[in-house]
Design an enzyme around this catalytic site. Sequence first.
Site, PDB file in Angstrom:
ATOM      1  CD  GLU A  33      15.017  49.085  19.417  1.00 54.74           C
ATOM      2  OE1 GLU A  33      13.781  48.846  19.527  1.00 54.74           O
ATOM      3  OE2 GLU A  33      16.391  49.812  19.613  1.00 54.74           O
ATOM      4  CB  THR A  35      11.588  42.316  22.188  1.00 52.54           C
ATOM      5  OG1 THR A  35      11.444  43.461  22.288  1.00 52.54           O
ATOM      6  CG2 THR A  35      12.737  41.699  21.856  1.00 52.54           C
ATOM      7  N   GLY A 123      12.676  62.169  11.102  1.00 51.48           N
ATOM      8  CA  GLY A 123      13.489  61.317  10.571  1.00 51.48           C
ATOM      9  C   GLY A 123      14.620  60.285  11.296  1.00 51.48           C
ATOM     10  CG  LEU A 126      15.113  59.166  18.703  1.00 50.43           C
ATOM     11  CD1 LEU A 126      15.890  60.949  18.678  1.00 50.43           C
ATOM     12  CD2 LEU A 126      14.966  58.602  19.452  1.00 50.43           C
ATOM     13  CB  SER A 128       9.069  62.332  15.226  1.00 49.28           C
ATOM     14  OG  SER A 128       9.300  61.347  13.547  1.00 49.28           O
ATOM     15  CD  GLU A 161       3.916  53.915  12.310  1.00 50.70           C
ATOM     16  OE1 GLU A 161       3.158  54.918  12.774  1.00 50.70           O
ATOM     17  OE2 GLU A 161       4.193  54.011  11.669  1.00 50.70           O
ATOM     18  CG  ASP A 173       8.029  53.023  18.709  1.00 47.19           C
ATOM     19  OD1 ASP A 173       8.660  52.601  19.197  1.00 47.19           O
ATOM     20  OD2 ASP A 173       7.905  53.239  17.159  1.00 47.19           O
TER      21      ASP A 173
HETATM   22  C1  GLA Z   1       9.802  50.365  15.205  1.00 50.33           C
HETATM   23  C2  GLA Z   1       8.573  50.258  15.898  1.00 50.33           C
HETATM   24  C3  GLA Z   1       8.169  49.640  17.195  1.00 50.33           C
HETATM   25  C4  GLA Z   1       9.398  48.656  17.218  1.00 50.33           C
HETATM   26  C5  GLA Z   1      10.935  48.981  16.803  1.00 50.33           C
HETATM   27  C6  GLA Z   1      12.605  48.147  16.863  1.00 50.33           C
HETATM   28  O1  GLA Z   1      10.176  51.782  16.393  1.00 50.33           O
HETATM   29  O2  GLA Z   1       7.571  50.820  15.588  1.00 50.33           O
HETATM   30  O3  GLA Z   1       7.262  48.696  17.269  1.00 50.33           O
HETATM   31  O4  GLA Z   1       9.570  47.029  16.424  1.00 50.33           O
HETATM   32  O5  GLA Z   1      10.947  50.050  15.700  1.00 50.33           O
HETATM   33  O6  GLA Z   1      11.896  47.630  18.435  1.00 50.33           O
END
Ligand code: GLA
Length: 387
Positions: A33, A35, A123, A126, A128, A161, A173
């Site tokens: 996370e 990273t 929210g 996950l 979306s 984004e 993501d």
């Molecule tokens: C969000 C960001 C990802 C990642 C996570 C944390 O989901 O969109 O790119 O940085 O936080 O790991």
Amino acid sequence: METSELKQAFRQAYGHAPEAVYFSPGRVNLIGEHTDYNGGYVFPCALSFGTYLLIARNDNRQLRFKSLNMPQIITLGLDRLTTPLPDNSWVNYPLGVIAQFIKKGIQIVDGYDILIWGNVPAGAGLSSSAALEVVTAYAFNDILHTGFDRTALALIGQASEHEFAGVNCGIMDQFASAQGKKGHAIFLNCDTLQFELVPVKLSGIKIVISNTHSPHKLDSGAYNDRVAQCRLALEQLRTVRPLNNLAQLTEEEFTKIENAITDPVAHRRARHVVGEVQRTTGAVEALKKGDILAFGKLMCASHVSLRDDYEVTGPELDALAEEAWKIPGVIGSRMTGGGFGGCTVSLVKDEAIPEFIEKVGAAYTERTGLKADFYIAEIGDGACKIG
Ligand code: GLA
């Protein structure tokens, strides 16, 4: 909602049938996370729920967007596709992707009617929004025959984004949404974008997602601050050693040069990143060897580091993780995604799931006054055309 119901909703909104239906999933990250924007490893998997997009050409030279969660249709002329709409409109997610196609020199000469529906809990952290970006990129890539591969589509989603939502996110993501594979997690090197699909064989164990339903979301400000703090740590470390990113350092190497980071907050952030990269590679090795207990321990250590060094958990996520750790059948539990609000991910033995839901749910309500929700995650495939 069934595909037939979605098609019916499309006809109702636009008065004609859709030409195609696409889907792209949300994701849950098992470990790794904060990273990704530091060139490190992540280990997410795509979920079986996500975002659907139905589309057909129209004759009006306009893009029309309708979400089944929103009352009105939003209409844009073809000359109005390269700047975001005001007030954080949801349309900025698909629009930002279309703007990236235009930036790459691809012309949008026809109008399209677009209908969106998603079943990722809103929210919840996950992804979306990544699912919406990737489904749009996948659909336009197919319709316009632009031939981008899945990694390129993920990068388009990420750029969108950054530019249309103002979040300087990493690639995790969008990558998971584009490249997911049923039954597998994605061991991704976010520096090179090389990845390996690792089978997640959990006999007698399920992945349980627990939703805080917390009102405190990781807003773009808190997220972008973390990105900036990591950059500062990297700059300071570069005064003593050439480095491309924080993830290049092992924990041992980091301890030798960490004094170069003079800002205490940046120092803690960097310590998390370096440790988390090592935990992620360790966790993947453990999973490959079938040592699920070692994997679970690393998940818990990840949460502690995100709580104490990265400071992105907050009382709700801490309550869910800490209460989960007390249940004997829990192999591991940690926050997943950006943090603050959102969800935890836990590995729970089948026979302990009812107790987990009951006890963690009750203790969570006692500690926070909120009600948690629990879902058993199924690892699904990445973006696809479904009809
Ligand atoms: C969000 C960001 C990802 C990642 C996570 C944390 O989901 O969109 O790119 O940085 O936080 O790991």
